[in-house]
Design a protein around this motif. Structure first.
Motif, PDB file in Angstrom:
ATOM      1  N   GLY A  61      21.059 -13.247  16.532  1.00 37.78           N
ATOM      2  CA  GLY A  61      20.891 -14.733  16.456  1.00 37.78           C
ATOM      3  C   GLY A  61      19.577 -15.377  16.387  1.00 37.78           C
ATOM      4  N   PHE A  62      19.553 -16.398  15.842  1.00 35.27           N
ATOM      5  CA  PHE A  62      18.433 -17.164  15.688  1.00 35.27           C
ATOM      6  C   PHE A  62      18.722 -18.510  16.329  1.00 35.27           C
ATOM      7  CE2 PHE A  62      15.349 -20.213  13.405  1.00 35.27           C
ATOM      8  CZ  PHE A  62      14.192 -19.599  14.282  1.00 35.27           C
ATOM      9  N   ASN A  63      17.964 -18.745  17.420  1.00 34.72           N
ATOM     10  CA  ASN A  63      18.537 -19.628  18.317  1.00 34.72           C
ATOM     11  C   ASN A  63      17.893 -21.293  17.790  1.00 34.72           C
ATOM     12  OD1 ASN A  63      19.654 -17.958  19.933  1.00 34.72           O
ATOM     13  ND2 ASN A  63      17.712 -17.756  21.171  1.00 34.72           N
ATOM     14  N   ALA A  64      18.718 -22.099  17.485  1.00 38.13           N
ATOM     15  CA  ALA A  64      18.303 -23.477  17.204  1.00 38.13           C
ATOM     16  C   ALA A  64      18.134 -24.159  18.709  1.00 38.13           C
ATOM     17  CB  ALA A  64      19.649 -24.132  16.629  1.00 38.13           C
ATOM     18  N   ARG A  65      17.384 -25.108  18.603  1.00 37.63           N
ATOM     19  CA  ARG A  65      16.914 -25.800  19.871  1.00 37.63           C
ATOM     20  C   ARG A  65      18.202 -26.257  20.344  1.00 37.63           C
ATOM     21  NH1 ARG A  65      13.155 -31.477  19.633  1.00 37.63           N
ATOM     22  NH2 ARG A  65      13.606 -32.201  21.962  1.00 37.63           N
ATOM     23  N   ASP A  66      18.119 -26.329  21.740  1.00 36.35           N
ATOM     24  CA  ASP A  66      19.135 -26.500  22.642  1.00 36.35           C
ATOM     25  C   ASP A  66      19.136 -28.073  22.987  1.00 36.35           C
ATOM     26  OD1 ASP A  66      21.574 -26.321  24.176  1.00 36.35           O
ATOM     27  OD2 ASP A  66      21.088 -24.542  25.002  1.00 36.35           O
ATOM     28  N   ILE A  67      20.207 -28.673  23.646  1.00 36.85           N
ATOM     29  CA  ILE A  67      20.200 -30.007  24.203  1.00 36.85           C
ATOM     30  C   ILE A  67      20.156 -29.924  25.740  1.00 36.85           C
ATOM     31  CG2 ILE A  67      21.296 -32.252  24.071  1.00 36.85           C
ATOM     32  CD1 ILE A  67      20.531 -30.818  21.488  1.00 36.85           C
ATOM     33  N   LYS A  68      19.465 -30.889  26.355  1.00 36.33           N
ATOM     34  CA  LYS A  68      19.456 -31.111  27.917  1.00 36.33           C
ATOM     35  C   LYS A  68      20.169 -32.236  28.332  1.00 36.33           C
ATOM     36  CE  LYS A  68      15.028 -28.828  28.106  1.00 36.33           C
ATOM     37  NZ  LYS A  68      15.437 -27.462  28.676  1.00 36.33           N
ATOM     38  N   GLY A  69      20.141 -32.523  29.455  1.00 31.51           N
ATOM     39  CA  GLY A  69      20.942 -33.756  29.837  1.00 31.51           C
ATOM     40  C   GLY A  69      22.490 -33.715  29.857  1.00 31.51           C
ATOM     41  N   GLN A  70      22.949 -34.944  30.149  1.00 34.24           N
ATOM     42  CA  GLN A  70      24.484 -34.803  30.344  1.00 34.24           C
ATOM     43  C   GLN A  70      25.090 -34.134  28.936  1.00 34.24           C
ATOM     44  OE1 GLN A  70      25.908 -35.805  33.391  1.00 34.24           O
ATOM     45  NE2 GLN A  70      27.664 -35.080  32.587  1.00 34.24           N
ATOM     46  N   GLN A  71      24.845 -34.542  27.774  1.00 36.17           N
ATOM     47  CA  GLN A  71      25.642 -33.928  26.859  1.00 36.17           C
ATOM     48  C   GLN A  71      25.326 -32.411  26.804  1.00 36.17           C
ATOM     49  OE1 GLN A  71      24.143 -35.104  22.962  1.00 36.17           O
ATOM     50  NE2 GLN A  71      25.617 -34.009  21.671  1.00 36.17           N
ATOM     51  N   GLY A  72      24.304 -31.731  27.241  1.00 34.76           N
ATOM     52  CA  GLY A  72      23.949 -30.463  27.142  1.00 34.76           C
ATOM     53  C   GLY A  72      24.745 -29.823  28.036  1.00 34.76           C
ATOM     54  N   PHE A  73      24.906 -30.479  29.334  1.00 36.86           N
ATOM     55  CA  PHE A  73      25.540 -30.128  30.477  1.00 36.86           C
ATOM     56  C   PHE A  73      27.145 -29.765  30.185  1.00 36.86           C
ATOM     57  CE2 PHE A  73      28.314 -30.730  34.210  1.00 36.86           C
ATOM     58  CZ  PHE A  73      28.085 -29.749  35.087  1.00 36.86           C
ATOM     59  N   ASN A  74      27.559 -30.847  29.489  1.00 39.87           N
ATOM     60  CA  ASN A  74      29.049 -30.974  29.242  1.00 39.87           C
ATOM     61  C   ASN A  74      29.433 -29.763  28.123  1.00 39.87           C
ATOM     62  OD1 ASN A  74      29.401 -33.193  30.946  1.00 39.87           O
ATOM     63  ND2 ASN A  74      29.202 -34.794  29.085  1.00 39.87           N
ATOM     64  N   VAL A  75      28.570 -29.444  27.240  1.00 42.15           N
ATOM     65  CA  VAL A  75      28.853 -28.488  26.361  1.00 42.15           C
ATOM     66  C   VAL A  75      28.760 -27.047  26.977  1.00 42.15           C
ATOM     67  CG1 VAL A  75      27.798 -27.518  24.238  1.00 42.15           C
ATOM     68  CG2 VAL A  75      28.138 -29.908  24.358  1.00 42.15           C
ATOM     69  N   ARG A  76      27.666 -27.017  27.853  1.00 47.68           N
ATOM     70  CA  ARG A  76      27.743 -25.665  28.675  1.00 47.68           C
ATOM     71  C   ARG A  76      28.744 -25.424  29.486  1.00 47.68           C
ATOM     72  NH1 ARG A  76      22.772 -22.976  28.173  1.00 47.68           N
ATOM     73  NH2 ARG A  76      24.151 -21.263  29.287  1.00 47.68           N
ATOM     74  N   PHE A  77      29.087 -26.510  30.155  1.00 44.75           N
ATOM     75  CA  PHE A  77      30.331 -26.473  31.114  1.00 44.75           C
ATOM     76  C   PHE A  77      31.596 -25.607  30.370  1.00 44.75           C
ATOM     77  CE2 PHE A  77      34.044 -28.027  33.414  1.00 44.75           C
ATOM     78  CZ  PHE A  77      33.988 -27.374  34.689  1.00 44.75           C
ATOM     79  N   ARG A  78      31.854 -26.481  29.150  1.00 38.85           N
ATOM     80  CA  ARG A  78      33.131 -25.956  28.294  1.00 38.85           C
ATOM     81  C   ARG A  78      32.942 -24.372  27.936  1.00 38.85           C
ATOM     82  NH1 ARG A  78      32.447 -31.430  26.097  1.00 38.85           N
ATOM     83  NH2 ARG A  78      31.434 -30.442  24.230  1.00 38.85           N
ATOM     84  N   GLU A  79      31.517 -24.128  27.438  1.00 38.29           N
ATOM     85  CA  GLU A  79      31.242 -22.794  27.425  1.00 38.29           C
ATOM     86  C   GLU A  79      31.715 -21.555  27.916  1.00 38.29           C
ATOM     87  OE1 GLU A  79      29.768 -19.522  24.653  1.00 38.29           O
ATOM     88  OE2 GLU A  79      30.227 -21.867  24.288  1.00 38.29           O
ATOM     89  N   TYR A  80      31.807 -21.915  29.474  1.00 37.16           N
ATOM     90  CA  TYR A  80      32.486 -20.949  30.264  1.00 37.16           C
ATOM     91  C   TYR A  80      33.852 -20.543  29.906  1.00 37.16           C
ATOM     92  CZ  TYR A  80      28.235 -21.023  33.473  1.00 37.16           C
ATOM     93  OH  TYR A  80      27.053 -20.968  33.938  1.00 37.16           O
ATOM     94  N   PHE A  81      34.617 -21.713  29.598  1.00 40.10           N
ATOM     95  CA  PHE A  81      36.003 -21.577  29.461  1.00 40.10           C
ATOM     96  C   PHE A  81      36.269 -20.706  28.022  1.00 40.10           C
ATOM     97  CE2 PHE A  81      35.560 -24.723  32.762  1.00 40.10           C
ATOM     98  CZ  PHE A  81      36.614 -24.501  33.355  1.00 40.10           C
ATOM     99  N   ALA A  82      35.543 -21.266  26.961  1.00 37.19           N
ATOM    100  CA  ALA A  82      35.212 -20.652  25.902  1.00 37.19           C
ATOM    101  C   ALA A  82      34.990 -19.050  25.687  1.00 37.19           C
ATOM    102  CB  ALA A  82      34.458 -21.204  24.888  1.00 37.19           C
ATOM    103  N   ARG A  83      34.380 -18.644  26.858  1.00 38.33           N
ATOM    104  CA  ARG A  83      34.078 -17.237  27.040  1.00 38.33           C
ATOM    105  C   ARG A  83      35.166 -16.411  27.532  1.00 38.33           C
ATOM    106  NH1 ARG A  83      27.484 -16.651  28.083  1.00 38.33           N
ATOM    107  NH2 ARG A  83      26.840 -17.714  26.246  1.00 38.33           N
TER     108      ARG A  83
END
Length: 211
Positions: free
Chosen positions: A166-188
């Motif tokens: 994988g080539f990693n695109a820049r990630d997002i911080k703040g509330q938007q980034g937190f919300n996406v990362r939180f959903r990622e746990y359930f996607a896994r």
């Protein structure tokens, strides 16, 4: 009696958290050393697979996840780390077409149109990985998305017989980034359910040769 009940209740509440942790750890561990931020450190693959997302947020503002994936793909191509781009995304309605939209912006970024191939049935990451192998005939690929997404995609790809980095695109911080990362746990967690039940892509289709 009350103490026993509370103890059982505590264990029942802990099980979902343990499941989330185990799924997350397994995917992170499997993808360790296979995702890269530095263009100089990543090996060359013939094809880069960029995973689709919407260009705009529901608010109408630009989606930074989209913008950074475009930037990462252009960087990878111009550095000679890929020869072709496969864009995999959702084309669920006549009003929503991720692959075509991404292609237009990749061309604007300097990637020749003839070097870009489109997968209109990448409705989920699972679909994108399986179709890359079964429809587009790939044995290896460089996945382009944010790191957390790349990790999950790599895990799925390898389970389906597709070698991936994988080539990693820049990630997002703040509330938007937190919300996406939180959903990622359930996607896994969903990854393992899909593997257990051998979930298949919504569509397959005729073979497409990337050349």
């Amino acid at each position: 009696m009350k103490k026993t009940y509370l103890k059982i209740l505590g264990w029942l509440m802990a099980i979902p958290l343990l499941l989330l942790f185990l799924c997350n750890y397994t995917i992170e561990h499997a993808a360790k050393g296979k995702t890269f931020f530095n263009i100089n450190n990543i090996a060359k693959n013939r094809v880069g697979l960029v995973l689709g997302t919407s260009k705009k947020l529901t608010s109408g503002h630009p989606n930074p996840y989209y913008t950074y994936r475009i930037d990462a793909t252009v960087t990878l191509f111009k550095a000679g780390k890929i020869d072709y781009v496969l864009v995999s995304g959702d084309n669920g309605t006549i009003y929503y077409n991720e692959p075509t939209t991404i292609k237009k912006d990749l061309v604007k970024g300097g990637i020749p149109e003839e070097k870009i191939f489109l997968d209109y049935a990448g409705f989920r990451t699972l679909d994108s990985m399986v179709r890359a192998k079964e429809v587009f005939g790939l044995d290896s690929v460089t996945i382009i998305s944010q790191k957390f997404h790349n990790e999950r995609a790599i895990y799925l790809a390898e389970k389906k017989g597709l070698a991936a980095i994988g080539f990693n695109a820049r990630d997002i911080k703040g509330q938007q980034g937190f919300n996406v990362r939180f959903r990622e746990y359930f996607a896994r967690v969903k990854v393992f359910l899909d593997l257990v039940f051998n979930t298949q892509p919504k569509f397959f289709g005729d073979m497409v040769e990337i050349k």
